[in-house]
Motif scaffolding. Structure first.
Motif, PDB file in Angstrom:
ATOM      1  N   GLY A 112      24.089  27.963   2.683  1.00 43.83           N
ATOM      2  CA  GLY A 112      23.453  26.891   1.924  1.00 43.83           C
ATOM      3  C   GLY A 112      23.543  27.071   0.425  1.00 43.83           C
ATOM      4  N   VAL A 115      26.459  25.198  -0.897  1.00 46.18           N
ATOM      5  CA  VAL A 115      26.500  23.772  -0.582  1.00 46.18           C
ATOM      6  C   VAL A 115      25.686  23.020  -1.627  1.00 46.18           C
ATOM      7  N   SER A 162      19.687  16.930   0.206  1.00 44.91           N
ATOM      8  CA  SER A 162      19.690  18.403   0.163  1.00 44.91           C
ATOM      9  C   SER A 162      18.786  18.980   1.243  1.00 44.91           C
ATOM     10  N   ALA A 167      21.161  22.164   1.450  1.00 45.47           N
ATOM     11  CA  ALA A 167      21.934  22.479   0.243  1.00 45.47           C
ATOM     12  C   ALA A 167      21.063  23.223  -0.763  1.00 45.47           C
TER      13      ALA A 167
END
Length: 428
Positions: A112, A115, A162, A167
């Motif tokens: 994550g 990302v 997100s 993310a």
């Protein structure tokens, strides 16, 4: 800028006036189908009438979403999101799944921290803002929703995405009016090139079909007031054009470093070859009639991608159906592509989707990628009498694009003098 990593497109998502997903939107674009409708036929119009607003609007049409987000999202979740965030989430989920990222990864779970999200909006949660102001006036401060701020803030769509995908790299919200969605694609490209993320969901969203924005745009003479059949009113480059048609929806692209995409065996739609961002410093609303800022943005995108103008085969133009902007953009293409400008297949998908403001560049980015992927340019509809000042080869029916390595340009220009161009390259 030093380009250290190659950026590719591995997922696409959208919800638009033509359809609730990429397949239906693309089919509508290729078929030349308009998504413009009378506001009186929309569910929102009845609520405006009940509130005693909107009866005297000078414009009675808009390109409303083909599928209501509440038909897609779970009811409780939808109620906690502004309409703009609802659109963004739907498009992002589709793009994420399309990229093959919604399940266990063959190369291991995604990190994550690698990302990111770049989801733009030109106006943000205006529906939440205005509805809660109405509540404040009618029922008092205690009845204002405690969720109002997290719903109306401009970065709510990006934050919502997100949370959906986990993310934890940069989560950004470019706000540059009608250039916002395309700027998000450029920003996401930079994040990957600079090694700050491996995967970024990029795009834009807007949900501003409400009496106040409609009245404001109409009073500044930006919207078309043509009383004809709504499907014929958005007419970029036509001599009868008199303003844009307001639209709503969202587009999302999953951008990824090529090495990361190849390592997990992802399908690659296209390559992001180059981006260009500039400002006019000319006027808060009117475009520079000579198109100098937009010309620099396109030129920078070509230079950034080391692109020969002769390799550009397709342009998804910003062309909103306004008298000044359409002509200015034609001049930009001649200034940057030279004698090749009349050989390029140009289209304005806004003739069908209307103008999605902060979501426009993203939905048109999806359309540009698909045009390269399918080697097919969508048409520009309603072009009955091309302005003689616009010397371009504008597709009025779906048009085949060449095979081999070709480039597609996606142009976006916004109030405040914002200019963004993104050049995508085909893959074989």
């Amino acid at each position: 800028m030093t380009r250290t990593r190659r950026v590719v497109v591995t997922g696409l998502g959208t919800t638009s006036p033509l359809g609730g997903d990429v397949t239906d939107t693309w089919d509508g674009l290729v078929a030349g189908r308009s998504g413009v409708r009378r506001l009186a036929d929309s569910a929102a119009f009845a609520s405006w009438a009940d509130a005693g607003i909107g009866a005297d609007l000078p414009v009675g049409i808009a390109a409303t979403a083909a599928v209501e987000p509440t038909e897609v999202l779970e009811r409780v979740r939808a109620r906690r999101l502004d309409r703009s965030s609802q659109f963004a989430l739907i498009a992002a989920i589709e793009a994420w799944r399309d990229a093959g990222l919604d399940g266990p990864q063959e190369a291991g779970e995604l990190d994550g921290e690698r990302v990111g999200v770049a989801m733009a909006s030109g106006i943000g949660g205006v529906q939440t803002l205005l509805s809660n102001y109405d509540t404040l006036r009618a029922k008092g401060a205690r009845r204002v929703s405690p969720l109002s701020v997290p719903m109306l803030m401009a970065n709510a769509p990006a934050a919502t995405i997100s949370l959906q995908i986990g993310a934890r790299a940069a989560v950004n919200t470019p706000v540059s009016a009608c250039a916002s969605g395309n700027e998000a694609i450029a920003l996401a490209t930079d994040q990957i090139r600079l090694g700050r993320a491996d995967v970024v969901v990029a795009g834009g969203t807007e949900a501003a079909i409400h009496p106040l924005p409609i009245a404001a745009f109409a009073n500044m003479m930006a919207l078309s007031k043509n009383p004809a059949d709504p499907t014929t009113v958005s007419r970029p480059w036509d001599t009868a054009r008199d303003g844009f048609v307001l639209g709503e929806g969202a587009g999302a692209l999953v951008l990824e470093s090529e090495e990361h995409a190849l390592a997990r065996g992802a399908r690659i739609y296209a390559v992001v070859l180059g981006t260009g961002i500039t400002a006019d410093s000319h006027d808060i609303a009117q475009p520079d009639p000579e198109g100098r800022g937009g010309t620099r943005a396109i030129r920078r995108a070509l230079e950034d991608g080391d692109i020969d103008p002769a390799d550009v085969a397709h342009v998804n133009a910003h062309a909103t159906s306004t008298p000044l902007g359409d002509v200015a953009e034609a001049g930009m293409l001649h200034a940057t592509l030279g004698g090749h400008a009349t050989d390029v297949v140009v289209t304005s998908t806004k003739s069908m989707t209307g103008h999605l403001l902060g979501g426009a560049g993203a939905v048109e980015g999806v359309a540009t990628v698909l045009a390269l992927h399918h080697r097919l340019s969508p048409p520009t509809i309603n072009l009955d009498d091309q302005d003689p000042a616009v010397e371009l080869d504008i597709a009025t029916k779906a048009r085949d694009l060449p095979h081999g390595d070709i480039v597609g340009l996606n142009n976006s220009f916004g109030f405040g003098g914002a200019n963004v161009a993104v050049a995508f390259g085909s893959v074989r």
